[in-house]
Scaffold this motif. Structure first.
Motif, PDB file in Angstrom:
ATOM      1  N   GLN A  45      45.658   3.164  -7.349  1.00 26.21           N
ATOM      2  CA  GLN A  45      46.198   4.179  -6.037  1.00 26.21           C
ATOM      3  C   GLN A  45      46.605   4.836  -6.435  1.00 26.21           C
ATOM      4  OE1 GLN A  45      50.774   2.342  -6.744  1.00 26.21           O
ATOM      5  NE2 GLN A  45      51.339   2.778  -4.886  1.00 26.21           N
ATOM      6  N   ASP A  46      46.232   5.560  -4.645  1.00 26.99           N
ATOM      7  CA  ASP A  46      46.276   6.703  -5.280  1.00 26.99           C
ATOM      8  C   ASP A  46      45.171   7.469  -5.561  1.00 26.99           C
ATOM      9  OD1 ASP A  46      48.219   6.436  -2.739  1.00 26.99           O
ATOM     10  OD2 ASP A  46      50.029   6.649  -4.109  1.00 26.99           O
ATOM     11  N   GLY A  47      43.878   7.194  -6.054  1.00 26.59           N
ATOM     12  CA  GLY A  47      43.469   7.647  -7.364  1.00 26.59           C
ATOM     13  C   GLY A  47      43.641   7.548  -8.969  1.00 26.59           C
ATOM     14  N   ARG A  48      44.186   6.466  -9.337  1.00 24.11           N
ATOM     15  CA  ARG A  48      44.974   6.189  -9.928  1.00 24.11           C
ATOM     16  C   ARG A  48      45.013   5.223 -10.214  1.00 24.11           C
ATOM     17  NH1 ARG A  48      49.983   8.415  -8.412  1.00 24.11           N
ATOM     18  NH2 ARG A  48      50.841   6.247  -8.052  1.00 24.11           N
TER      19      ARG A  48
END
Length: 175
Positions: A45-48
């Motif tokens: 999610q969101d690059g995480r």
């Protein structure tokens, strides 16, 4: 822990469920419960990327609801909404010869039986009758059209070469 290139997305957390930290899961597996065969998930999610463990799960209507270890209230669960659920690709069961996971087909260059480049498999759609390849144009394509090609092995799809990242289809480029 595997890297993102060694993972396969099997679903998505779509919403919170109740007040005790449960989440609704949209599974891409068939049947939908197969996502629960994997207790260790990687949420993207969101690059995480975060590893989580499924504590408990149950069927709810046509979907699934899941309790994740360490997520005990609605506010914590809300933070995971929209996250993709991935697992290590090596954990997926082997398929018989001639069968493929969708993620293996995505990214393959698509050529007609006469060698005309049509584009690259972007993703697949489930239609009920048969799956459909969404083929997007590339710089090498004959034109800039997006094509919907039925995924019918031995009829439309004549060859798949995973190592060569190539698929051959019996398809008219004008269609």
């Amino acid at each position: 822990m595997g890297s993102a290139s060694e993972e396969t997305v099997l679903g998505r957390i779509s919403a919170v469920f109740g007040i005790k930290g449960w989440v609704k899961v949209h599974s891409f597996t068939d049947p939908v419960e197969n996502i629960l065969d994997y207790k260790q998930w990687h949420l993207l999610q969101d690059g995480r990327r975060q590893a989580v463990t499924v504590r408990e799960s149950k069927r709810h209507g046509k979907g699934l609801v899941v309790s994740l270890k360490g997520v005990d209230d609605r506010d914590q669960a809300q933070a995971y909404c929209g996250a993709e659920i991935a697992v290590d690709s090596a954990a997926l069961p082997a398929l018989p010869d001639g069968e493929y996971y969708w993620h293996q087909l995505e990214g393959l260059a698509v050529f007609t039986t006469s060698g005309i480049a049509l584009g690259q498999v972007d993703h697949l759609l489930e239609t009920g009758a048969n799956d459909v390849l969404v083929v997007r144009a590339t710089v090498d394509s004959v034109d800039d059209r997006e094509r919907l090609i039925p995924y019918l092995p031995d009829q439309v799809v004549t060859a798949i070469d995973l190592a060569g990242k190539r698929m051959t289809v019996d398809w008219d480029p004008e269609f």
